[in-house]
Scaffold this active site. Structure first.
Site, PDB file in Angstrom:
ATOM      1  N   SER A  73      46.621  -6.883   7.362  1.00 23.97           N
ATOM      2  CA  SER A  73      47.595  -6.145   8.179  1.00 23.97           C
ATOM      3  C   SER A  73      48.936  -6.847   8.367  1.00 23.97           C
ATOM      4  O   SER A  73      49.891  -6.204   8.814  1.00 23.97           O
ATOM      5  CB  SER A  73      46.994  -5.825   9.557  1.00 23.97           C
ATOM      6  OG  SER A  73      46.129  -4.715   9.464  1.00 23.97           O
ATOM      7  N   LYS A  76      52.229  -5.378   7.242  1.00 16.06           N
ATOM      8  CA  LYS A  76      53.056  -4.469   8.042  1.00 16.06           C
ATOM      9  C   LYS A  76      54.372  -5.111   8.476  1.00 16.06           C
ATOM     10  O   LYS A  76      55.294  -4.395   8.905  1.00 16.06           O
ATOM     11  CB  LYS A  76      52.289  -4.004   9.283  1.00 16.06           C
ATOM     12  CG  LYS A  76      51.108  -3.084   8.990  1.00 16.06           C
ATOM     13  CD  LYS A  76      50.570  -2.472  10.270  1.00 16.06           C
ATOM     14  CE  LYS A  76      49.313  -1.653  10.019  1.00 16.06           C
ATOM     15  NZ  LYS A  76      48.109  -2.489   9.851  1.00 16.06           N
ATOM     16  N   SER A 138      48.348  -2.494  15.695  1.00 15.41           N
ATOM     17  CA  SER A 138      48.351  -2.597  14.233  1.00 15.41           C
ATOM     18  C   SER A 138      47.824  -1.330  13.585  1.00 15.41           C
ATOM     19  O   SER A 138      47.056  -1.363  12.615  1.00 15.41           O
ATOM     20  CB  SER A 138      47.519  -3.804  13.768  1.00 15.41           C
ATOM     21  OG  SER A 138      47.746  -4.086  12.397  1.00 15.41           O
TER      22      SER A 138
END
Length: 408
Positions: A73, A76, A138
């Site tokens: 993640s 991102k 997230s």
């Protein structure tokens, strides 16, 4: 700094030798520092990490920082860097609304079983809420909806991500989706993630504040910020975590104490606790053990890049701002800095043109890498000088070809 020596190449023979060997011209700066044990790096378990100073760009600690690995993640960060750029440029408003597609809902929403902001399929959501949904919990769905709203589909948005990665100088990253979901082609490095983090803090300070918000409520579901550093009394104020089975536990964080900001990246940790503990140890050590020193003031001449065909043999080099490096407090290490460029450089050269880079080493570790620009314009020289320099370059080129054959 008790000693500062600057050595310039002064002979054509030395220039030719460097050119034949394919080396750049070099400026050497040596700084002597008094002994201490304060700079001994902490023990960490993660296989990959980097710690750097935000203001100077000095690298304080690194481990396998250029090895490409799955980002999970923390990919991102690049997604948000592109979105923040769209907002800052005026092409995107935080009041705009985007529709949650079935693709975004299934791939990143509640049915996916991954990180989600719980966006309802076919609903419309403001960009400001999508930002928080993609950052604080997230949410993969929030990131995908933003990408689709800006570029039409996720794949088209990844083109923007990779273009931005190239512009920022990322060398070990490839982005194939906006969420960080597992894909064998998607890779990044701790150094690249630190560059993206630094870019976000420096260029989008107001939007960066979202990363410090403690929780996010959407669809009657409240989720806490996943960054464990925020509750550690370290001065942490942003960034995020990631996890994949094949990637391990990743983290990007930043903290500020007494006006000094550090950026930390952990990749491949074995557990949530390990990544949080490693990040905390590095930040505490960095704040405790280093201090900033100015090597060159703004406008100060740092060195010279060799020219050919110019009114003079070299172009003086300077920087747009002060050149600072973090050094161990009362440390016993020496700093060695070299100017590197592909040269000699053809004249004319315009003032402000980037010609070289100043690379500062702490032992074997690259501590600082900053661009250098021409301090003044150097016009083309008279015809006789250009002819002589052209002949010199021809000889060097032939010597280089011969050397390549001998060593190839």
């Amino acid at each position: 700094m008790s000693l500062l020596r600057i050595l310039f190449p002064g002979r054509r023979f030395a220039d030719a030798a460097r050119a034949v060997l394919g080396l750049s011209a070099a400026l050497i700066v040596v700084a002597s520092i008094t002994p201490t044990q304060a700079q001994t790096a902490p023990e960490i378990a993660a296989p990959q990490a980097i710690l750097l100073d935000f203001d100077s760009g000095s690298v304080l600690f690194e481990r396998a920082a250029d090895t490409p690995s799955p980002p999970a993640s923390i990919a991102k960060l690049m997604t948000m860097a592109v979105v923040f750029g769209e907002i800052t440029s005026g092409r995107l408003s935080q009041d705009q609304e985007f529709k949650v597609s079935e693709y975004a809902w299934r791939r990143g929403g509640a049915p996916s079983g991954g990180s989600t902001m719980f966006a309802a399929v076919n609903s419309t959501i403001k960009v400001s809420d999508l930002l928080r949904g993609a950052i604080i919990p997230s949410g993969n769905d929030g990131a995908i909806v933003l990408a689709e709203g800006i570029s039409g589909n996720e794949l088209a948005f990844t083109v923007k991500m990779n273009q931005e990665a190239k512009r920022l100088g990322l060398t070990g990253s490839l982005f194939v989706n906006v969420s960080g979901l597992a894909d064998p082609d998607q890779k990044t490095t701790p150094r690249d993630m630190a560059k993206v983090a630094t870019h976000i803090i420096r260029d989008y300070p107001d939007l960066y504040k979202i990363y410090s918000e403690p929780d996010f409520l959407w669809n009657k579901i409240r989720q806490n910020n996943r960054n464990p550093l925020l509750g550690m009394s370290l001065g942490a104020d942003g960034f995020m975590t990631g996890y994949q089975k094949d990637a391990g536990f990743n983290l990007v964080g930043s903290a500020i104490q007494n006006g000094q900001r550090l950026v930390v990246v952990i990749m491949g940790a074995k557990s949530e606790k390990e990544r949080a503990d490693d990040a905390r140890r590095l930040l505490e050590w960095g704040f405790r053990s280093f201090e900033s020193r100015t090597l060159f003031e703004p406008g100060q001449i740092v060195g010279e890049a060799t020219l050919y065909g110019g009114a003079r043999n070299g172009a003086p080099l300077t920087s747009d701002g002060p050149i600072r490096v973090l050094i161990p407090r009362n440390g016993d290490e020496k700093l060695v800095a070299r100017i590197r460029f592909e040269g000699p450089i053809a004249a004319p050269v315009e003032k402000g043109a980037e010609l070289a880079r100043l690379m500062v080493y702490r032992g074997e570790q690259l501590a600082l890498d900053v661009p250098l620009v021409a301090a003044e314009t150097v016009p083309a020289g008279p015809l006789w000088r250009r002819a002589m320099d052209g002949a010199y370059e021809l000889v060097v080129s032939l010597l280089r070809q011969g050397y390549a054959k001998l060593t190839g």
